[in-house]
Structure formats: structure tokens, C-alpha cells
Design a protein around this motif. Structure first.
Motif, PDB file in Angstrom:
ATOM      1  N   LEU A  31      69.564 -15.054 -19.048  1.00 61.90           N
ATOM      2  CA  LEU A  31      70.105 -15.758 -17.890  1.00 61.90           C
ATOM      3  C   LEU A  31      69.228 -16.955 -17.534  1.00 61.90           C
ATOM      4  CD1 LEU A  31      72.639 -14.909 -16.353  1.00 61.90           C
ATOM      5  CD2 LEU A  31      71.159 -14.124 -14.504  1.00 61.90           C
ATOM      6  N   LEU A  32      67.907 -16.738 -17.595  1.00 63.28           N
ATOM      7  CA  LEU A  32      66.968 -17.819 -17.294  1.00 63.28           C
ATOM      8  C   LEU A  32      67.166 -18.977 -18.271  1.00 63.28           C
ATOM      9  CD1 LEU A  32      64.450 -18.644 -15.588  1.00 63.28           C
ATOM     10  CD2 LEU A  32      63.080 -17.787 -17.504  1.00 63.28           C
ATOM     11  N   LEU A  36      68.359 -22.769 -17.402  1.00 66.29           N
ATOM     12  CA  LEU A  36      67.552 -23.923 -17.806  1.00 66.29           C
ATOM     13  C   LEU A  36      68.375 -24.901 -18.635  1.00 66.29           C
ATOM     14  CD1 LEU A  36      64.058 -22.434 -18.742  1.00 66.29           C
ATOM     15  CD2 LEU A  36      64.595 -24.024 -16.891  1.00 66.29           C
ATOM     16  N   LEU A  37      69.124 -24.372 -19.590  1.00 71.96           N
ATOM     17  CA  LEU A  37      69.852 -25.233 -20.520  1.00 71.96           C
ATOM     18  C   LEU A  37      71.062 -25.890 -19.860  1.00 71.96           C
ATOM     19  CD1 LEU A  37      69.944 -23.478 -23.996  1.00 71.96           C
ATOM     20  CD2 LEU A  37      68.782 -25.564 -23.341  1.00 71.96           C
ATOM     21  N   ILE A  38      71.847 -25.083 -19.132  1.00 69.13           N
ATOM     22  CA  ILE A  38      73.101 -25.588 -18.594  1.00 69.13           C
ATOM     23  C   ILE A  38      72.889 -26.246 -17.237  1.00 69.13           C
ATOM     24  CG2 ILE A  38      75.453 -24.935 -17.918  1.00 69.13           C
ATOM     25  CD1 ILE A  38      75.243 -24.260 -20.733  1.00 69.13           C
ATOM     26  N   GLY A  39      71.950 -25.686 -16.436  1.00 70.95           N
ATOM     27  CA  GLY A  39      71.802 -26.174 -15.073  1.00 70.95           C
ATOM     28  C   GLY A  39      70.710 -27.213 -14.907  1.00 70.95           C
ATOM     29  N   VAL A 213      78.637 -28.400 -24.758  1.00 71.55           N
ATOM     30  CA  VAL A 213      79.249 -27.602 -25.826  1.00 71.55           C
ATOM     31  C   VAL A 213      78.163 -26.996 -26.713  1.00 71.55           C
ATOM     32  CG1 VAL A 213      80.679 -27.717 -27.900  1.00 71.55           C
ATOM     33  CG2 VAL A 213      81.396 -28.917 -25.824  1.00 71.55           C
ATOM     34  N   ILE A 214      77.191 -27.857 -27.088  1.00 72.05           N
ATOM     35  CA  ILE A 214      76.137 -27.380 -27.998  1.00 72.05           C
ATOM     36  C   ILE A 214      75.318 -26.280 -27.336  1.00 72.05           C
ATOM     37  CG2 ILE A 214      74.000 -28.055 -29.141  1.00 72.05           C
ATOM     38  CD1 ILE A 214      75.312 -30.779 -29.658  1.00 72.05           C
ATOM     39  N   LEU A 219      73.798 -20.540 -26.846  1.00 68.27           N
ATOM     40  CA  LEU A 219      73.632 -19.322 -26.046  1.00 68.27           C
ATOM     41  C   LEU A 219      74.527 -18.200 -26.565  1.00 68.27           C
ATOM     42  CD1 LEU A 219      73.392 -20.992 -22.553  1.00 68.27           C
ATOM     43  CD2 LEU A 219      71.591 -19.688 -23.688  1.00 68.27           C
ATOM     44  N   LEU A 220      75.773 -18.551 -26.901  1.00 70.86           N
ATOM     45  CA  LEU A 220      76.696 -17.546 -27.433  1.00 70.86           C
ATOM     46  C   LEU A 220      76.182 -16.945 -28.734  1.00 70.86           C
ATOM     47  CD1 LEU A 220      80.289 -18.958 -26.897  1.00 70.86           C
ATOM     48  CD2 LEU A 220      79.342 -16.801 -26.059  1.00 70.86           C
TER      49      LEU A 220
END
Lengths: 381, 294
Positions: A31-32, A36-39, A213-214, A219-220
Motif C-alpha cells: 500500500l505504501l 508513493l508511486l500513484i499519489g 498506466v506503467i 504494482l499489479l
């Protein structure tokens, strides 16, 4: 993401623990990372830097596969560039065709320059269809890996022999691409890609979209790989790495186990290559040959090949250091890169991810059984 | 007919270069299962030795003759040093050696760039080696003939050393069964170092030979290293004759295919042929027959 429901909990890859804090460690870390990546990253970074990060994340996606095949399976995959390239070229071919169609041309720009005929080569034609091209970015690398892996593993070609063969494959593909100037763009590769499924890539907003997208794909795939690691298959893969003969005596076929890891890793590399194209706008033989192929392994080795997070962070940091330091101090960077590699692989085989474990063990001076995240013996493959 | 003969000769001369490089690899790979990626940089060291010598000795012929033993010593010393510093510590993890030595090769390439500059340099070939010979309508370049002779001479010398000398016996013993060799009183570590010295030295000799056919540059080794490793993989590590046969076979196959298709397609076909071959003999042409499962 949690191991509590896993049927193999007692033998799970992560040391099972009763502490509630431990139980939320993995989902918490995930989640962290997502936050970090998306937010945080899109807010904190400029367009230029975010675009660079998008490129590093593509390398990180390859590292997820490397961690699976090499870290867990002991297969030293020195030819991931091939699959990265196949995915990248499949995507770039479609985007080039779409760009050409948008300006009313039938042929991509480089074909008009170098091409010998006015017709599109037959193997380019299906790539005009977006669904086909998208499927090919993953299926083509997986098919090539399955074909090579089937023949190689079936005859128990392993260890260094496999590493050399996979490296030779990378050399062969990049040489072949360079030779086919008229249909593949040769040394230049496929460059100057303008659009991405109707979105203009020159627009910073769309570049941000590509980044999202990347990041989401990374993450997926990390979540998927994590599930694979803690599954029965993950256990079997480690068993094959550490003692292939024993696995064979237990009635499993190690060739199939290795083949799955190799093919999945190839699919991930293909997807990474496909995403690399809209982020960077180019795919060329120089990005997929022997040297970049080893580069894909470096990051995972430095960060920790058997640790998913270690491999991903290692790939991002090494790529970042490369692009930051190699411009400012090209000579010093090469020495540093070589030294880093010698030290990390030679003296810290578990990578930086195992640094804590190694230090702790040294401090307490107790010989406990090594955890799975420490390095494989390296003899098996 | 002449075309076929000409292509065959080209193939044989490609094979001779491959053989020179692969001879050293067969030794080091066979002995310790070590894949030494820095082998290509030992080739480079040999080539630059020739270049430096030619700067100080003006006669091309004499400098070439001096360069051969000197390059052997220079590259051999580098190999022994590498073995002592790194490789012996990684003895139980041969696959990791591949990556470590690749790091070393990066540093050596940069060192060459810093010392000699990034652009390629050239040496002058001795007059004797610049001309051509014509035998039965086939044009044979003298420098290619020289390399062929050198490769065969090296292979022969190495075979004699391995077959007849006490050192050779010890090397063969360690390759065939390290543990048994050790309990028989052979100092395997010393044998390892000597093997590495000879194997790397042969790379230096290959470097001298390569100055006759191409430019000398920091990355010259990487162009040959993968092909040379393929020779070892196909030839097997048990006997040198595997490497000799494979080097020439791959060379001829490559050049014949290049003639009938293109360079790039030839590379791909050769690779497919190798994978197909390994279906038949997974451990290479000549394998050690052991009861070991791995």
C-alpha cells in the motif's frame, strides 16, 4: 497479498508469524508503495522527471520477471532484452502504423526513406489492429521463450550453458534487427512515435497518463508475482533451484517448473517493452542487445534477486544512477558500475535487500538457518 | 567451385580466430565451470600490448614476434590476478562468476578508454603478412593463413602440454574430478591459478592475432566473446578437440550461410542450429562420462 489463507502456510516463503504487525507487513508495504508511486510521485516530480521515472519503472517490471526466473528459479536469464524488444517492437509497429494512418500515409516514415517496395511487408499488416498488437506484446515473447525453453530444459541444458544460450539469443535478435533496415528501421529502430491509441504523446497530460498506466501495471505484476512466490508453485520453483535432482526424484518434472518461470518472466519483459515505447518514444536494437540484457539483471542483483521489492528497487536505483551519473561523470560511472556489480554479486549475493539480515547475523554471531531470501547457491539453473 | 572454396577458406579463418579465443575458455570453463566474461578484455590487453610494442619497436615483424609471448604473459598475469582476487572466492557459485567478471570487464574497458583513448587504433602488419597467395584459384590472405597457423600451433601445444606434462596431468585430473584430485595430493588451488594463467594468456595471443585483421579498441573483446562461448558450449569441455572441431564447423557454417543469405540471418540460423544440436548432445560434442547426476 496475505499469506493467511494460503494452504502452504507452514512452509510458506515468508516466515509465517503470529504477530499481527507481521501479518500486515506485506500488504502495508504494498500500500505504501502504491501511495508513493500513484499519489506522491506525480505531485512531487516535474513532467520531465516523472517521464524518467516511467522509464525506470519499465526496467522494474522486467526486474519482477528476473526475480522470478533468476532469484527464485536459479535461471540466469541473460537475454531478457529479446523479450523486452519483442514487446517493444510489437507496440511500436502498431503505433507507427497508427501515426502513418493519422497523416493519411500507408507506410511508416522510415519505410518511405529506406523501403524498397511501396507495399507494407506482410508481417507488418496484422499490427495495424490494436487488439492484435497488444496481445502480441505479451504473447510473442512468451511464445519465443516457450519454444527455446522447451527444447533447452527438456534436454537438461542448465547453468552456464543456459545463460550463454539466452545471451546468444539477445545478440542474434539485435543483429537481425540491424540487418533488416528496410522493414525494422535497422540501427535507428522505430523512432519518433507521436500517438498512443489516439492520444498525442507530446501532450504532458498524456505523458502523465502513460506514467499512471506503467505504475499500475508494475504494482499489479508485483502483486501477481508475490502470489506466485507464496504459492505451491513458488515452493517448487525454489526446490528446483536448490536441488533439481531431488525434485525429479520426488516425481515432479523440473523442466516444466522452469519453463513456466521463464515464460512468465518473458511475458513481463514483453509488457515492459511495450510500455517503454510510449514512455520514451523509441525502441532500437541498442536497447535490447547483450549489454542492456545484462543491465536488466544488474538491478535485480544489486537490489536482491530473490526479494521482489529488492529487485524492483534495485532496478529503479541503478537506472536512476545510470542516467544521472553517466552524463556528469561518464568514466567514473563505468568504474562505479563495475565495482558495484563486483561487490554486490561477489560479496553480497542476496543484494542490498539481504544487508539487514547479513549485518544482524554478524552482530549476534549465531548461525541460524538462512532464510529463503538469501541468495541461491548459483550452481543450479 | 571456386566460390565454395573461397567461402570455406573465409569460414576456416573465422574458425581459427574463434578457436584461439575458445581454447582459453575451454580451459577455464572446463576447469572451474567459471564463465569469465573478462576473457574478451584479456584479448583487448593482448591487442594493446602489440600496439604499445609497435610504438617502441619500429619493425612490424619483430614487434609482432615479441608481442606474442609478451601478450601471453600480460593477459596471463591479469587472469591469474583475477582468479586470486575474485574467482577463487566464488568457487561454489559459478553462475555468479559470470556477473562478477562482467563487472570486471566493464572496468577494464573503461581503463583502456582512459589510457589509450576511446577511438580505435591500428597497427601495421608486417609486409610478409599483407599480401595474398593463390592456390588452385583460391585467394588466401597471408594474415589469415598466419592466424590459422597460430591457432593450430596453440591447439597443438596445449594438447601436448595436457597430454604429456605433469602439469597437464594435474589439470586433467582436476577437470575430471576435483575432489578425487584433491585427496590424491594435488594442490587444486595452485592448478586453478596455473590454468587461469594459461587460459587467459591464450586470450592475449588471440588479441595479437586480431590486430592483423581489425582495429584495436576498448570494446573489441565483446564482439567475439559470445561466439567463443558458443564454441565451448557446443564443443564440450572434456577435450580440446571438441573446441577445434566446433570452431571450424561454426566458422564454415557462418560464412557459407552469410554467402547464401545475409550476415544477420546467418547469425540466427547458426543459433537455431546450436539449439538443435544441443537436443542431440546437451553437454556438447565431447562430454565427461561421470556417474554424477549434475
Amino acid at each position: 497479498m496475505t499469506t493467511t489463507t494460503s494452504p502452504t502456510e507452514t512452509t510458506s516463503v515468508v516466515q509465517p508469524s503470529v504477530s499481527p504487525l507481521e501479518r500486515f507487513r506485506v500488504p502495508g508495504a504494498f500500500l505504501l508503495g502504491a501511495v508513493l508511486l500513484i499519489g506522491v510521485a506525480p505531485l512531487a516530480l516535474s513532467d520531465f522527471r516523472l517521464n524518467l521515472l516511467a522509464k525506470y519503472l519499465c526496467y522494474a517490471i522486467v526486474a519482477v520477471g528476473v526475480s522470478l526466473a533468476w532469484g527464485r528459479g536459479g535461471l540466469l536469464v541473460l537475454g531478457q532484452g529479446v523479450f523486452f524488444g519483442l514487446g517493444g517492437y510489437a507496440m511500436a509497429m502498431h503505433l507507427k502504423l497508427a501515426d502513418a494512418a493519422a497523416t493519411g500515409q500507408t507506410l511508416p516514415d522510415f519505410m518511405q526513406l529506406y523501403g524498397t517496395s511501396d507495399a507494407l511487408p506482410w508481417w507488418w499488416e496484422p499490427f495495424a489492429d490494436p487488439a492484435f498488437a497488444l496481445a502480441m506484446t505479451v504473447l510473442l515473447p512468451m511464445a519465443v521463450a516457450a519454444l527455446l525453453g522447451f527444447f533447452v530444459f527438456r534436454r537438461r541444458v542448465k547453468g552456464a550453458y543456459f545463460a550463454i544460450l539466452s545471451q546468444a539469443l539477445a545478440a542474434a535478435l539485435s543483429i537481425w534487427l540491424i540487418g533488416q533496415q528496410a522493414t525494422t528501421g535497422g540501427t535507428n529502430g522505430l523512432t519518433d512515435i507521436q500517438g498512443f491509441f489516439g492520444y498525442d504523446l507530446n501532450d504532458p497530460v498524456n505523458q502523465r497518463m502513460v506514467y499512471f498506466v506503467i505504475a499500475a501495471v508494475l504494482l499489479l505484476l508485483m502483486a501477481a508475482a508475490r502470489q506466485l512466490f507464496v504459492s505451491r508453485y513458488g515452493e517448487l520453483l525454489i526446490a528446483v533451484r536448490d536441488s533439481e535432482e531431488r525434485v525429479r526424484f520426488l516425481g515432479y518434472n523440473p523442466a516444466n517448473v522452469k519453463l513456466v518461470a521463464y515464460v512468465v518472466a518473458a511475458g513481463m519483459a514483453g509488457l515492459a517493452g511495450a510500455l517503454f515505447v510510449p514512455a520514451v518514444g523509441i525502441i532500437s536494437p541498442a536497447l535490447i542487445g547483450i549489454v542492456p540484457s545484462i543491465g536488466f539483471v544488474i538491478g535485480a542483483a544489486v537490489g536482491g534477486r530473490a526479494s521482489l521489492v529488492g529487485a524492483v528497487l534495485g532496478a529503479i536505483v541503478v537506472a536512476w544512477a545510470q542516467s544521472t551519473l553517466s552524463d556528469a561523470f561518464p568514466a567514473a560511472w563505468t568504474y562505479l558500475q563495475g565495482l558495484l556489480f563486483v561487490l554486490a554479486v561477489g560479496f553480497l549475493p542476496g543484494g542490498l535487500a539481504s544487508l539487514g539480515v547479513v549485518l544482524r547475523r554478524r552482530r549476534t554471531q549465531t548461525r541460524t538457518t538462512p532464510t529463503v531470501s538469501t541468495a541461491p547457491t548459483g550452481e543450479t539453473a | 567451385m571456386t566460390v565454395i572454396l573461397n567461402q570455406s577458406f573465409t569460414g576456416i579463418s573465422i574458425g581459427a580466430v574463434l578457436l584461439l579465443i575458445a581454447l582459453g575458455l575451454t580451459l577455464t570453463f572446463g576447469q572451474m565451470g567459471v564463465i569469465n566474461m573478462a576473457h574478451g578484455e584479456f584479448i583487448m590487453a593482448g591487442a594493446y600490448t602489440t600496439y604499445v610494442l609497435q610504438k617502441s619497436i619500429s619493425s612490424a615483424g619483430i614487434s609482432l614476434l615479441v608481442a606474442l609471448p609478451l601478450a601471453f604473459l600480460v593477459a596471463g598475469a591479469m587472469g591469474a590476478l583475477l582468479e586470486w582476487l575474485l574467482i577463487r572466492r566464488l568457487y561454489t557459485r559459478p553462475l555468479d562468476t559470470l556477473l562478477v567478471t562482467w563487472g570486471v570487464s566493464l572496468m577494464l574497458q573503461q581503463l583502456a578508454r582512459d589510457v589509450f583513448g576511446a577511438p580505435n587504433v591500428q597497427t601495421h602488419a608486417p609486409d610478409l603478412l599483407t599480401g595474398n597467395m593463390s592456390v588452385a584459384g583460391v585467394t588466401l590472405a597471408n594474415n589469415r593463413l598466419f592466424i590459422l597457423g597460430l591457432a593450430l600451433l596453440c591447439a597443438l601445444t596445449l594438447t601436448l602440454i595436457l597430454r604429456l606434462t605433469p602439469l597437464g596431468r594435474r589439470i586433467r585430473a582436476v577437470v575430471q574430478n576435483r575432489d578425487l584430485a584433491e585427496v590424491s595430493g594435488i594442490a587444486t588451488e595452485r592448478v586453478d591459478r596455473t590454468t587461469f594463467f594459461i587460459g587467459s594468456g591464450l586470450a592475449g595471443v588471440a588479441g595479437v592475432a586480431l590486430t592483423l585483421v581489425g582495429p584495436i579498441g576498448p570494446t573489441m573483446g565483446t564482439n567475439y566473446i559470445v561466439d567463443a562461448f558458443l564454441v565451448v558450449v557446443v564443443g564440450g569441455v572434456a577435450q580440446l578437440k571438441g573446441s577445434v572441431i566446433t570452431a571450424f564447423a561454426l566458422g564454415v557454417l557462418q560464412s557459407v550461410l552469410e554467402y547464401s543469405t545475409t550476415v544477420s540471418v546467418a547469425k540466427v540460423i547458426v543459433l537455431v542450429a546450436i539449439v538443435a544440436f544441443l537436443q542431440w548432445r546437451p553437454q556438447g560434442l565431447y562430454t565427461l562420462r561421470t556417474r554424477s547426476l549434475v
